[in-house]
Enzyme design. Sequence first.
Site, PDB file in Angstrom:
ATOM      1  N   GLY A 218       0.785  -1.232   0.000  1.00  0.00           N
ATOM      2  CA  GLY A 218       0.000   0.000   0.000  1.00  0.00           C
ATOM      3  C   GLY A 218       0.813   1.276   0.000  1.00  0.00           C
ATOM      4  O   GLY A 218       0.257   2.366   0.130  1.00  0.00           O
ATOM      5  N   THR A 277       6.479  -0.906   3.047  1.00  0.00           N
ATOM      6  CA  THR A 277       5.642  -2.093   3.213  1.00  0.00           C
ATOM      7  C   THR A 277       6.409  -3.363   2.828  1.00  0.00           C
ATOM      8  O   THR A 277       7.256  -3.347   1.948  1.00  0.00           O
ATOM      9  CB  THR A 277       4.362  -1.990   2.366  1.00  0.00           C
ATOM     10  OG1 THR A 277       4.719  -1.657   1.032  1.00  0.00           O
ATOM     11  CG2 THR A 277       3.443  -0.922   2.928  1.00  0.00           C
ATOM     12  N   ASP A 342      11.100   4.493  -5.956  1.00  0.00           N
ATOM     13  CA  ASP A 342      10.294   3.279  -5.781  1.00  0.00           C
ATOM     14  C   ASP A 342      11.166   2.020  -5.841  1.00  0.00           C
ATOM     15  O   ASP A 342      10.756   0.987  -6.360  1.00  0.00           O
ATOM     16  CB  ASP A 342       9.156   3.207  -6.821  1.00  0.00           C
ATOM     17  CG  ASP A 342       8.187   2.055  -6.579  1.00  0.00           C
ATOM     18  OD1 ASP A 342       8.099   1.584  -5.431  1.00  0.00           O
ATOM     19  OD2 ASP A 342       7.533   1.620  -7.544  1.00  0.00           O
ATOM     20  N   ASN A 429      11.495  -7.716 -10.429  1.00  0.00           N
ATOM     21  CA  ASN A 429      10.381  -7.482  -9.521  1.00  0.00           C
ATOM     22  C   ASN A 429      10.120  -8.743  -8.693  1.00  0.00           C
ATOM     23  O   ASN A 429      11.046  -9.490  -8.395  1.00  0.00           O
ATOM     24  CB  ASN A 429       9.166  -6.978 -10.304  1.00  0.00           C
ATOM     25  CG  ASN A 429       8.294  -6.066  -9.476  1.00  0.00           C
ATOM     26  OD1 ASN A 429       7.758  -6.478  -8.459  1.00  0.00           O
ATOM     27  ND2 ASN A 429       8.175  -4.813  -9.878  1.00  0.00           N
TER      28      ASN A 429
END
Length: 727
Positions: A218, A277, A342, A429
């Site tokens: 989130g 997170t 990010d 990823n």
Amino acid sequence: MIRNLVIAIVLIAAGFGLYTVMQDEPATTPTVAVEPVAAESTTPKVGMIDDERIKNATSEPGNWLSYGHGYEEQRFSLLEQVNKDSVSKLGLAWFKDMQSNRALESTPIVVDNMMFLTTAWSRVYALSAITGEEIWSYDPKVPGAWARKACCDVVNRGAAVYKGRVYVASLDGRLIALDAATGEEVWQINTLIDRDADYTITGAPRVANGKVFIGNGGAEYGVRGYVTAYDADTGEQVWRFYTVPGDPSKPFESPTMEMAAETWKGGEWWKLGGGGTVWNSIVYDPEFDQLYIGVGNGSPWARDIRSPGGGDNLFLSSIVALDADTGTYKWHYQTTPKDNWDYTAVQDMVLADLEVDGVDRKVLMQAPKNGFFYVLDRSNGELLRANKYVTATWATHVDMDTGRPVEDPAYDYSDETKWILPGPLGGHNWQAMAFDEKRRLAFIPAMENPLSYSMDEEWKNTGVYKHIVGGWNTGIELGNIMQVMAEGGTPPKVRGYLKAFDPITGKEKWAVEQIHHWNGGTLATEGGLVFQGNSLGEVKAYDSDTGDVLWSYNAFTSFLAPPITYQIDDVQYVAILAGTGGGDLFGGESNHLASTTYGNFGKLLVFKLDGTAELPQPTALNRSIPVQPASDASAEDIARGENVYHSTCAVCHGLMARSSGVVPDLRMTNELRNGLYKEIVLDGILAGTGMASFADLLDENDVEKVQAYVIHRANEDRAAAAAAAED
Ligand code: CA
């Protein structure tokens, strides 16, 4: 409101086109079993997985006992019936239609002759691992509207099986224990500190020492990360570790949080969530009774907004070791201090024994988003290696004396737009890498996919950052992304690779370039093979030593999930879930993607030598864009619509209103739906399918402008298609 209800009922009753398909109805269709098998071996046996079995997972290669195979999470199997010589005979044994058109990311667990897996919306299935026959299924009934809180699709990466129970975490933040034999619910608890905040869970729980460990996601929306341990028996909370500090005017939860707060400076990060997170990797290490958690990016992404006074912002983008019994902090390594891009460090972690510079070390390895492959001594967190596994322009290198990356000032985006590698999808990823300890090679689904980073324009102009509750909060400019991309000059080429990477030399042994960047996780075997599914819809077996393709199977469905392998009654199987989406919905349409060409019909595929089952041949979708309603929107209206679309809609529906085929392509909107834009976007008449109301962020005027932009884009692409057809 009554009118809307009536419309909704009529739409649902009428089997309303694409949107109804998107509902992801629970599976009812039986599996296609291709050959009879002895009744004895198909009688479901629910093996008792316990700590010892997971610890010794390599000694029973017939099973796949936990997320990454065993506690080391190497995703390496000693099975070798399928090997370099025999793999050409690999064929489909059976498949199961999973009745889903969202991404399937789950790693199945196989114990004895049962298989446990999860699908979109956190559903759980128990199947015969031999025939695919469904033993039971469980639907946690996640509210459809919760999809709005999910940055990256309504996915689930798997369950944990332990002492006769199956543990799964639901998208809406519950942890659920099921009876492994029957699927009956034993208990369920809420893991969220605030159910109104934009938390989701997509990761697989891990189990050890009678505890279940789970984090959440989130950060793009603005939440505070944490990991919690629960008693596996009762669901009672044992401990909780926050990854970023809370409001410093209140007492800190622990001395560790007090220490972390000293690395956050000048801002009010606790009002923005802070991020960090733990949405994917949690690894238990029985040798040190430690738990390693992979911590995510900052919220918002831009550090000048999040922590304007500087500081490393612990524990963002870090690997943190905790005492597994108490949750007490032991050590950390921060891959990206002051995260600004990010760059999560939530990618899967692999434990191994390796000789490093003549010394036997117990290591932890990770290839996080930031493009560097790290080798740490897991007894103390000492950095042993940090080498680039893909092109990474944000930093020149990692200084091995300080352990810190050296940022390249040429790629500082504080004042001007810069194309930077990796972008937010990362150099790698969540699609798990596999590790072959004998060959000392990590097989990485790698990417080079840049982003044009540029500071949020409103913040640049006014110095004020507007935190949007319920929206993405990155601090970089998304609304004007098309202009920003143009300002950044020529972007680096987007590439996808499967790479065999030596963690000690820091060099590639081989690399296979792939046509599209968003591909599946990997599996390595003693048979000398690396298996991977790709976005083109193929599963391939590569020679572990050379990268040569030894086997390829076209499933016409794009893959993300990692394959697994298991063996029952002397038959080795390779299993993999097909179905794409996940974090790259924004990337949108591509002629290479099987999901764009054929749609995204999720299925489980299981292969064995001499398998003869056949998938039905898919038909290509009709991709011609329908005639659009007349629009008298001005250029300003369309420009406004473009901005709102890219701020609010594009993360799911795709850049420039071109969808990858996973969620509805808005250019295909038919006349009926074009008449219901406000009912869909503001009144939420399709909330049950995942398209919740956006009335908290958008008003009627915004919706009109978005519709005008989508019609404009549809007309542009219709014209381009017509021109191409004439050539
Ligand atoms: Ca993120």
